[in-house]
Structures are given as structure tokens and as C-alpha cells.
Design a protein around this motif. Structure first.
Motif, PDB file in Angstrom:
ATOM      1  N   SER A  86      55.040  25.647  45.777  1.00  0.00           N
ATOM      2  CA  SER A  86      53.622  25.964  45.615  1.00  0.00           C
ATOM      3  C   SER A  86      53.235  27.224  46.383  1.00  0.00           C
ATOM      4  O   SER A  86      52.339  27.962  45.950  1.00  0.00           O
ATOM      5  N   ARG A  87      53.877  27.476  47.511  1.00  0.00           N
ATOM      6  CA  ARG A  87      53.548  28.680  48.277  1.00  0.00           C
ATOM      7  C   ARG A  87      53.901  29.926  47.480  1.00  0.00           C
ATOM      8  O   ARG A  87      53.141  30.895  47.435  1.00  0.00           O
ATOM      9  N   SER A  88      55.065  29.912  46.826  1.00  0.00           N
ATOM     10  CA  SER A  88      55.467  31.045  46.000  1.00  0.00           C
ATOM     11  C   SER A  88      54.519  31.219  44.818  1.00  0.00           C
ATOM     12  O   SER A  88      54.121  32.339  44.477  1.00  0.00           O
ATOM     13  N   PHE A  89      54.140  30.103  44.183  1.00  0.00           N
ATOM     14  CA  PHE A  89      53.212  30.174  43.055  1.00  0.00           C
ATOM     15  C   PHE A  89      51.876  30.755  43.498  1.00  0.00           C
ATOM     16  O   PHE A  89      51.290  31.592  42.799  1.00  0.00           O
ATOM     17  N   PHE A  90      51.376  30.331  44.658  1.00  0.00           N
ATOM     18  CA  PHE A  90      50.109  30.849  45.169  1.00  0.00           C
ATOM     19  C   PHE A  90      50.208  32.344  45.420  1.00  0.00           C
ATOM     20  O   PHE A  90      49.299  33.109  45.071  1.00  0.00           O
ATOM     21  N   SER A  91      51.310  32.768  46.025  1.00  0.00           N
ATOM     22  CA  SER A  91      51.486  34.191  46.331  1.00  0.00           C
ATOM     23  C   SER A  91      51.509  35.029  45.064  1.00  0.00           C
ATOM     24  O   SER A  91      50.910  36.106  45.005  1.00  0.00           O
ATOM     25  N   LEU A  92      52.187  34.542  44.017  1.00  0.00           N
ATOM     26  CA  LEU A  92      52.307  35.300  42.773  1.00  0.00           C
ATOM     27  C   LEU A  92      50.997  35.340  41.992  1.00  0.00           C
ATOM     28  O   LEU A  92      50.722  36.303  41.278  1.00  0.00           O
ATOM     29  N   SER A  93      50.183  34.288  42.117  1.00  0.00           N
ATOM     30  CA  SER A  93      49.013  34.130  41.246  1.00  0.00           C
ATOM     31  C   SER A  93      47.692  34.517  41.882  1.00  0.00           C
ATOM     32  O   SER A  93      46.674  34.538  41.193  1.00  0.00           O
ATOM     33  N   THR A  94      47.683  34.811  43.184  1.00  0.00           N
ATOM     34  CA  THR A  94      46.412  35.076  43.849  1.00  0.00           C
ATOM     35  C   THR A  94      45.839  36.432  43.489  1.00  0.00           C
ATOM     36  O   THR A  94      44.661  36.570  43.152  1.00  0.00           O
ATOM     37  N   LYS A 191      58.340  32.617  37.139  1.00  0.00           N
ATOM     38  CA  LYS A 191      57.443  33.679  37.586  1.00  0.00           C
ATOM     39  C   LYS A 191      56.034  33.374  37.076  1.00  0.00           C
ATOM     40  O   LYS A 191      55.857  32.651  36.089  1.00  0.00           O
ATOM     41  N   ALA A 192      55.047  33.934  37.749  1.00  0.00           N
ATOM     42  CA  ALA A 192      53.653  33.736  37.354  1.00  0.00           C
ATOM     43  C   ALA A 192      52.859  34.972  37.727  1.00  0.00           C
ATOM     44  O   ALA A 192      53.197  35.691  38.673  1.00  0.00           O
ATOM     45  N   VAL A 193      51.785  35.225  36.972  1.00  0.00           N
ATOM     46  CA  VAL A 193      50.900  36.345  37.271  1.00  0.00           C
ATOM     47  C   VAL A 193      49.513  36.022  36.742  1.00  0.00           C
ATOM     48  O   VAL A 193      49.373  35.386  35.698  1.00  0.00           O
ATOM     49  N   ASN A 194      48.501  36.428  37.496  1.00  0.00           N
ATOM     50  CA  ASN A 194      47.119  36.242  37.077  1.00  0.00           C
ATOM     51  C   ASN A 194      46.660  37.522  36.389  1.00  0.00           C
ATOM     52  O   ASN A 194      46.504  38.566  37.033  1.00  0.00           O
ATOM     53  N   VAL A 195      46.463  37.467  35.074  1.00  0.00           N
ATOM     54  CA  VAL A 195      46.132  38.663  34.301  1.00  0.00           C
ATOM     55  C   VAL A 195      44.631  38.882  34.196  1.00  0.00           C
ATOM     56  O   VAL A 195      44.186  39.833  33.550  1.00  0.00           O
ATOM     57  N   SER A 196      43.817  38.033  34.814  1.00  0.00           N
ATOM     58  CA  SER A 196      42.370  38.171  34.740  1.00  0.00           C
ATOM     59  C   SER A 196      41.862  39.100  35.840  1.00  0.00           C
ATOM     60  O   SER A 196      42.460  39.218  36.908  1.00  0.00           O
ATOM     61  N   SER A 197      40.727  39.732  35.569  1.00  0.00           N
ATOM     62  CA  SER A 197      40.065  40.545  36.589  1.00  0.00           C
ATOM     63  C   SER A 197      39.274  39.679  37.565  1.00  0.00           C
ATOM     64  O   SER A 197      38.599  40.203  38.446  1.00  0.00           O
ATOM     65  N   LEU A 198      39.332  38.346  37.402  1.00  0.00           N
ATOM     66  CA  LEU A 198      38.663  37.347  38.239  1.00  0.00           C
ATOM     67  C   LEU A 198      37.150  37.342  38.026  1.00  0.00           C
ATOM     68  O   LEU A 198      36.557  36.314  37.743  1.00  0.00           O
ATOM     69  N   LEU A 199      36.505  38.489  38.178  1.00  0.00           N
ATOM     70  CA  LEU A 199      35.079  38.615  37.896  1.00  0.00           C
ATOM     71  C   LEU A 199      34.888  39.477  36.647  1.00  0.00           C
ATOM     72  O   LEU A 199      35.728  40.328  36.341  1.00  0.00           O
ATOM     73  N   PRO A 200      33.796  39.301  35.919  1.00  0.00           N
ATOM     74  CA  PRO A 200      33.618  40.049  34.670  1.00  0.00           C
ATOM     75  C   PRO A 200      33.515  41.552  34.894  1.00  0.00           C
ATOM     76  O   PRO A 200      32.988  42.011  35.898  1.00  0.00           O
ATOM     77  N   VAL A 201      34.042  42.300  33.922  1.00  0.00           N
ATOM     78  CA  VAL A 201      33.841  43.744  33.893  1.00  0.00           C
ATOM     79  C   VAL A 201      32.709  44.107  32.948  1.00  0.00           C
ATOM     80  O   VAL A 201      32.186  45.215  32.980  1.00  0.00           O
ATOM     81  N   SER A 202      32.319  43.134  32.095  1.00  0.00           N
ATOM     82  CA  SER A 202      31.226  43.385  31.158  1.00  0.00           C
ATOM     83  C   SER A 202      30.591  42.054  30.763  1.00  0.00           C
ATOM     84  O   SER A 202      31.297  41.077  30.488  1.00  0.00           O
TER      85      SER A 202
END
Length: 339
Positions: A86-94, A191-202
Motif C-alpha cells: 500500500s505504501r508503494s501504491f500511495f506513492s505512485l498515485s498521490t 504500476k499505478a498513476v493518477n491521470v487526473s488534475s485532481l481539481l477542475p481546469v474548467s
């Protein structure tokens, strides 16, 4: 709840009462109050704290609290197979991915046969939508069709506590109130990655239908955008609250053309293999969000300049064709009249 304790190397010295605390107290009553970034920082202070902060249950609880989608049996089992769990997943996805990734293009044989989307939408810190969905990537239909992952069916509607905006409301509050996380997981490569900008751009409200269109976008590889489009419409008794009727992930190039599944998978694999930096504080994370929004606006400006350049070039070609056609017409008219 009071703020988390600040732990430094001096506070863990033998002369400090903190060092006399039992490990069970630190693990059960202090560390669970820290967020992931703070816990990772604490683990860098001393070898003893590093050992205590590496507890799998701590990081599993942090992931479950931050992303409710990780509580599903599918993701729980998958995350446990990651090196570091879970630590690795958190690091990759934060953190969002880097905008410019220098890693070479992966070979087609290394592309995953399946990708998993773990999506969570939060309104004012409370989760209002959570879903995990697997997408196959080997069929000809996926490879040749425009890349698109839909989480809400055509006849579905997810209720939210968001009040339906009035005609005068510009929905500016949603820029800060509505957060979205879209984690793409490679189950075979772990592997994991968060592809969202987290907050809206528009955030835009359609003047006629009242639909609210919310866009989250991240620029990757310098010329591709990962765009998450969320559409909300009025629903419930009297249509007083918003319902989510669409949530989809797309990819576009610098010209605004949609990438097909094969090309999108290559981009995703490069992003999954790219570095995202170390775990960071919330302030630094927000700095990354603002940087991502700035990069997206710069991307739109480059797209606009590129389109204008193409239009000017096409305009010159049109003028040249008109001139050539005029000369040919005059020449033909001259030949017919005098010969």
C-alpha cells in the motif's frame, strides 16, 4: 481533532520523553493520526521510526481513507502484490504524472492486456462517487476505436448533494469543492498513476439545458492530454440537486484529435513508467495542482497558435490556387479570342 504531532530526529533522542513511548502507542495512537505524506516524512527521521512507519496496515488504512475505491476486494488484492504494498501504491498515485516524460516508448509486447480504473469523486471532502472498472486492451475494437472509458451508463444517474445552480450561477465554487481522482492501474506490471488534475481546469454551465460540464485534464508527454469529463444535470425531487450522468476518460493530441486505444495505451505505459517524485506535503501537492493547471492552459495556447498557423498556411494555399486558376482562365480566354 488537534494537528498531528511534529516528529524530528531531536524529538526521538534518548533525552526526550518521546523515545520512552512504547512502540504500540506510537503505532496505534500517533501514526494513525498522520496523513500519508506526514507518515512518509516521519519514516525518514530514524531507522526505528522507519521500521514502525512501514507497517502495511497503516498504509492500507491511509489508502482506504484517501481513495474509497481501494477498499474493493479487487484492488485490495492487487495492491498487496505491489512491491512495497500500500505504501508503494500511495506513492505512485498521490501526485499527477510529470508533464514531460523522457522514458523511451515501450515495446508493443510490454503493453498490458488490461487496465483498471479506480475513480473517486469528492465534494467538500466527502466521497460522492466511487467505482472500480477493468478495461480490456487486446481486442481490435479497443486498439482501433477512439480511446474512451465510461464509468456511468447511458441510463444511469448518480445523485449528489450538490445544489443545482441557478441561471445566474457560474459554478465557480466547484473549482475548489469538487475533487476527482482517476487512478489507472497496470495489474501485470504492478504500476499505478493518477491521470487526473485532481481539481477542475474548467467548469461550464450550459445556458439552455443547465448541464454542468466539469473538465479535469493533465498534459503528458508534452503534447497529449488525459481528459476526464464529468457531466451533471438537475435531478431528484424538483430537480434541485445535480446528478452525475457522465464520467469518462479520453486522450487528445495537440490538434484536438482523439487518440485511438493503441496509441493511448502506449502513452499510458510511458506515464506509468515515468517518475512522479517523492511523497510530499499537502502544500506542495497543491502547488503541483496549480502547476498542472498552468501547463494545461499553456497547452491550449499552443493548440490555438498551431490552429492559427495551419489556417494561415491554408489561406495562402487557397490564394495561390485562386491566382493560378485566374491566370489559366485569362490564358485560355486569350487563346480562344485571338487564335
Amino acid at each position: 481533532m488537534s494537528s498531528p504531532p511534529i516528529i524530528t530526529s531531536s524529538s526521538f533522542s534518548s533525552s526526550n520523553p518521546f523515545s520512552s513511548l512504547p512502540e504500540d502507542v506510537i503505532r496505534a495512537h500517533i501514526f494513525p493520526r498522520l496523513d500519508g505524506c506526514s507518515l512518509a516524512s516521519v519514516g525518514c527521521v530514524t531507522p526505528e521510526l522507519h521500521s514502525l512507519s512501514s507497517d502495511h496496515q497503516l498504509w492500507s488504512h491511509i489508502c482506504h481513507s484517501k481513495w474509497p475505491s481501494t477498499t474493493t476486494s479487487t484492488l485490495t488484492h492487487l495492491i498487496s502484490s505491489f512491491k512495497g504494498g500500500s505504501r508503494s501504491f500511495f506513492s505512485l498515485s498521490t501526485l499527477p504524472p510529470n508533464h514531460n516524460i523522457p522514458s523511451p516508448s515501450p515495446s508493443l509486447s510490454a503493453l498490458p492486456d488490461q487496465i483498471i480504473s479506480a475513480v473517486d469523486i469528492f465534494y467538500r471532502g466527502k466521497c460522492i462517487f466511487s467505482k472500480v472498472q477493468a478495461t480490456e486492451t487486446v481486442s481490435g475494437w479497443f486498439k482501433c476505436s477512439p480511446f474512451r472509458i465510461d464509468l456511468v451508463g447511458p441510463k444511469e444517474a448518480v445523485p449528489t448533494p450538490i445544489s443545482r445552480p441557478s441561471h445566474e450561477d457560474t459554478c465557480q465554487n466547484l473549482y475548489a469543492d469538487l475533487e476527482l481522482s482517476w487512478i489507472v492501474v497496470d495489474p501485470t506490471g504492478h504500476k499505478a498513476v493518477n491521470v487526473s488534475s485532481l481539481l477542475p481546469v474548467s467548469v461550464e454551465r450550459h445556458w439552455l439545458s443547465g448541464e454542468v460540464h466539469i473538465l479535469y485534464a493533465t498534459v503528458v508527454c508534452g503534447h497529449v492530454t488525459c481528459s476526464v469529463e464529468v457531466t451533471c444535470v438537475g435531478g431528484g425531487p424538483g430537480g434541485l440537486v445535480l446528478h452525475v450522468t457522465e464520467a469518462c476518460l479520453k486522450m487528445e493530441d495537440i490538434d484536438g484529435a482523439h487518440l485511438n486505444g493503441r496509441d493511448s495505451l502506449v502513452v499510458l505505459q510511458r506515464v506509468l513508467e515515468g517518475k512522479r517524485g517523492n511523497l510530499c506535503s499537502e502544500n506542495r501537492k497543491m502547488g503541483k495542482v496549480e502547476e498542472g493547471r498552468k501547463k494545461y492552459l499553456e497547452f491550449l495556447e499552443r493548440r490555438k497558435e498551431r490552429r492559427e498557423k495551419i489556417l494561415r498556411r491554408e489561406g495562402r494555399l487557397d490564394n495561390l490556387c485562386v491566382m493560378i486558376g485566374s491566370f489559366l482562365f485569362v490564358g485560355l480566354f486569350y487563346l480562344l479570342c485571338f487564335y
